[in-house]
Design an enzyme around this catalytic site. Sequence first.
Site, short mmCIF file in Angstrom:
data_model
loop_
_atom_site.label_atom_id
_atom_site.label_comp_id
_atom_site.label_asym_id
_atom_site.label_seq_id
_atom_site.Cartn_x
_atom_site.Cartn_y
_atom_site.Cartn_z
CG LEU A 145 19.73 33.34 35.73
CD1 LEU A 145 18.35 32.74 35.64
CD2 LEU A 145 19.66 34.79 36.13
CB CYS A 146 26.18 30.62 37.63
SG CYS A 146 25.87 28.92 37.20
CG HIS A 147 24.56 32.31 43.34
ND1 HIS A 147 23.61 31.44 42.85
CD2 HIS A 147 23.89 33.22 44.09
CE1 HIS A 147 22.42 31.81 43.30
NE2 HIS A 147 22.55 32.89 44.05
CG ASP B 227 40.56 25.60 18.61
OD1 ASP B 227 40.23 25.94 17.45
OD2 ASP B 227 41.46 26.17 19.24
CG MET C 24 25.39 25.33 36.78
SD MET C 24 24.68 24.14 35.60
CE MET C 24 25.27 24.76 34.04
CD GLU C 25 30.42 26.79 39.56
OE1 GLU C 25 29.60 25.87 39.80
OE2 GLU C 25 30.13 28.00 39.69
#
Lengths: 161, 161, 161, 161, 161, 161
Positions: free
Chosen positions: F75-77, F128, F113-114
């Site tokens: 739901l992120c733009h 990793d 969020m970014e």
Amino acid sequence: MSQFTHLDETGAARMVDVGAKEVTERVAIARAEVHMLPETLRLLREGGHKKGDVIAVARIAGIQGAKKCSDLIPLCHPLMLNSVKVDFEFDEASSAVAITGQCKVSGKTGVEMEALTAVSVAALTLYDMCKAIDRGMQIRNIGLVEKLGGKSGHWQREDGE
Amino acid sequence: MSQFTHLDETGAARMVDVGAKEVTERVAIARAEVHMLPETLRLLREGGHKKGDVIAVARIAGIQGAKKCSDLIPLCHPLMLNSVKVDFEFDEASSAVAITGQCKVSGKTGVEMEALTAVSVAALTLYDMCKAIDRGMQIRNIGLVEKLGGKSGHWQREDGE
Amino acid sequence: MSQFTHLDETGAARMVDVGAKEVTERVAIARAEVHMLPETLRLLREGGHKKGDVIAVARIAGIQGAKKCSDLIPLCHPLMLNSVKVDFEFDEASSAVAITGQCKVSGKTGVEMEALTAVSVAALTLYDMCKAIDRGMQIRNIGLVEKLGGKSGHWQREDGE
Amino acid sequence: MSQFTHLDETGAARMVDVGAKEVTERVAIARAEVHMLPETLRLLREGGHKKGDVIAVARIAGIQGAKKCSDLIPLCHPLMLNSVKVDFEFDEASSAVAITGQCKVSGKTGVEMEALTAVSVAALTLYDMCKAIDRGMQIRNIGLVEKLGGKSGHWQREDGE
Amino acid sequence: MSQFTHLDETGAARMVDVGAKEVTERVAIARAEVHMLPETLRLLREGGHKKGDVIAVARIAGIQGAKKCSDLIPLCHPLMLNSVKVDFEFDEASSAVAITGQCKVSGKTGVEMEALTAVSVAALTLYDMCKAIDRGMQIRNIGLVEKLGGKSGHWQREDGE
Amino acid sequence: MSQFTHLDETGAARMVDVGAKEVTERVAIARAEVHMLPETLRLLREGGHKKGDVIAVARIAGIQGAKKCSDLIPLCHPLMLNSVKVDFEFDEASSAVAITGQCKVSGKTGVEMEALTAVSVAALTLYDMCKAIDRGMQIRNIGLVEKLGGKSGHWQREDGE
């Protein structure tokens, strides 16, 4: 400060801050050449309608490539391209296809990388479609031809560069 | 049938059917050169630890590029790469950085396009990181160096090609 | 000039230049129907809480699909969606699920393709989740319902179209 | 257990475990129709060489769409397509373009969703390129035509379905 | 040789060559916790049907995230997941949601990174959907729980680790 | 209305409409810690030039991760980041690497969020590259540190939170 704008003073990579830059109209034109055997070029040329798809596929790949630029080049900013055009010219003298890509944006960063990515991906696609008949093809002289807009203004490759 | 394997008899593009092909070990090595001003090459070389990130970023971009190959080149098959390596060599004589990419797969199709995409994206990334100081840089001579495996077997670029 | 805006005068595809277009508020609403066996619709309907995830998954797929539009449709411009909504309605009379998608943007190009992509991907996802019990399902009547904003202004599908 | 294979017993979505399934040759054929005004169809048809790119662009979009299937449809498994073909037929009687997509894989899961995604994205691309002259176009009757391979074996849409 | 398998003897990153590795059944289970205010957890819990979508969205994001692993983590190999499951548990005692992700593959490399990416993306999505009411939420203790298959065989996190 | 901004009154997920929001300068800083064995941290630290690539790879993965945020979080733009920076600090006392990510945008939505995605992907990449020597590593305390801009203004994590 580092002379490389994408490195900070410790040498670490970063996406340059363009927050303070102005939104201007920016254009970039790039060029690449795909060199091949004369027979391969002949097949591409004389195909007419039937072979039309080879160039059409390479063109679409180039346009899509321009849109993927910020996904491919790690420190490129995402941007909203206003237009992308990719053109092909058959050059019999040098047995090559010349590819020209033009990108435009109203933005804070230039579109040089988008134009260069467009011609590179179009050239790779041409190679892919012809490689079964001519594995030795080479992509040569990928470079910027011209750019407009932004703080550094107009730049044009000089003859013979 | 068309001489272009990616076109059917009507000239329409298609992803070639590799269903009947054998799974073999396949290797492809590709090469590209990024030509620049001697001063740009000097900055890249002498940076040592601090500039290390420029080459590291280009290397990662090349490896990631190989994985995106079937997304970039419309008629390429998706495949599961066994390994990708991208190496850089400074060539002062021609004022260039030479990029070599090697891809391997156990698969039904070759990895030429993956290796070529790796060196192309690595070269574009190098251009991106140096463009502020040397806009006239050119990417030259992107081509396949060698391939092994598959029905067509071993192929190697001849000297002077 | 060609009547197809995405082709230039030579018939070559291009991403249309929207640089001179105004930024306006744009809305597009699209619709699709997924036709299925009455029993499949009943299973979807009566699931209540437990089956809730089927619709939720299709909804998310539709929203994500709208964001991937310019990656899927070659000549679409990348744009920054202001909002995406995807809604589902059970239509027992025609044994179908109707999907409505609405997209908004403040931009230079419309969001018709984003809305159409949203409902198409949502419909395909619904098919995917029900295909084990009803392989013959069909997606029907994907079309634009309404658009607002931009030079061409308001457009609405007429009854019976 | 739920009747929906993509939901576990609590109704939660999951990617079905195909680990125990056999690798078999699988084929799926899907179909879609793009209905338009007779005038739009005429423009597409009579373009000949010059309009060739419209169909070529839609074809490439469809092939690329098949490869993006597992990225678009949340519970689809990633797979390595052996081939993708997308074909177009002009149907003057119903003023529509019929799109057929065929996908093949040697794998543990079928390629129905890949074939359906191919024709859907090709149809959306056709819409995109014609929407400036015919906004009311509709995509109809997206469905599976035939599938071969896998545990459920051969399936074919019956006449009139 | 370097102790870091992803670096060669010169310290350069590479995608490790897995060509000689055997294809085995591999499983990995990872875990993450999203810590929040008791009130936020209460809202998530008591929503019942209506709030069902929050968890459903996070679950889908986690599953899709597993599929994007090799695109996100530069040196990860692309692979064809056999299954992905993401589960959520409400832990009132520590006011947290515990997320478990399980991935399976028949392949030459393990799926630890896929399982870890699944729970990380699911956790970030949960954060995204609750951030307007609880900005201080934290994602804690992302780690591998268990792995099976491959040369290194069975590994399990010990209590208290 | 629901207290969860990403759900409408029926509990359905949606991408929140930001059309009426103002474009402001927005900054977000997030943080994550990767806890490991002291021996693993020592190897990372003392590598100097040769091990430089481990951190460089994680940094690039974090920057690229920020750009993929709207593709990962349903739901992120989508937005056009002005800058991304990812930094690493060795913390011997707690045998961990602390990762800080800063994102900036001139936009209608924040970049929390970014920034969180950047540090999460950087942390996963570190895992990793070290997992062959230290499988028990954990990623801890991913959270927002500070945000500026937008309607909710300045927010800063308090000590001990």
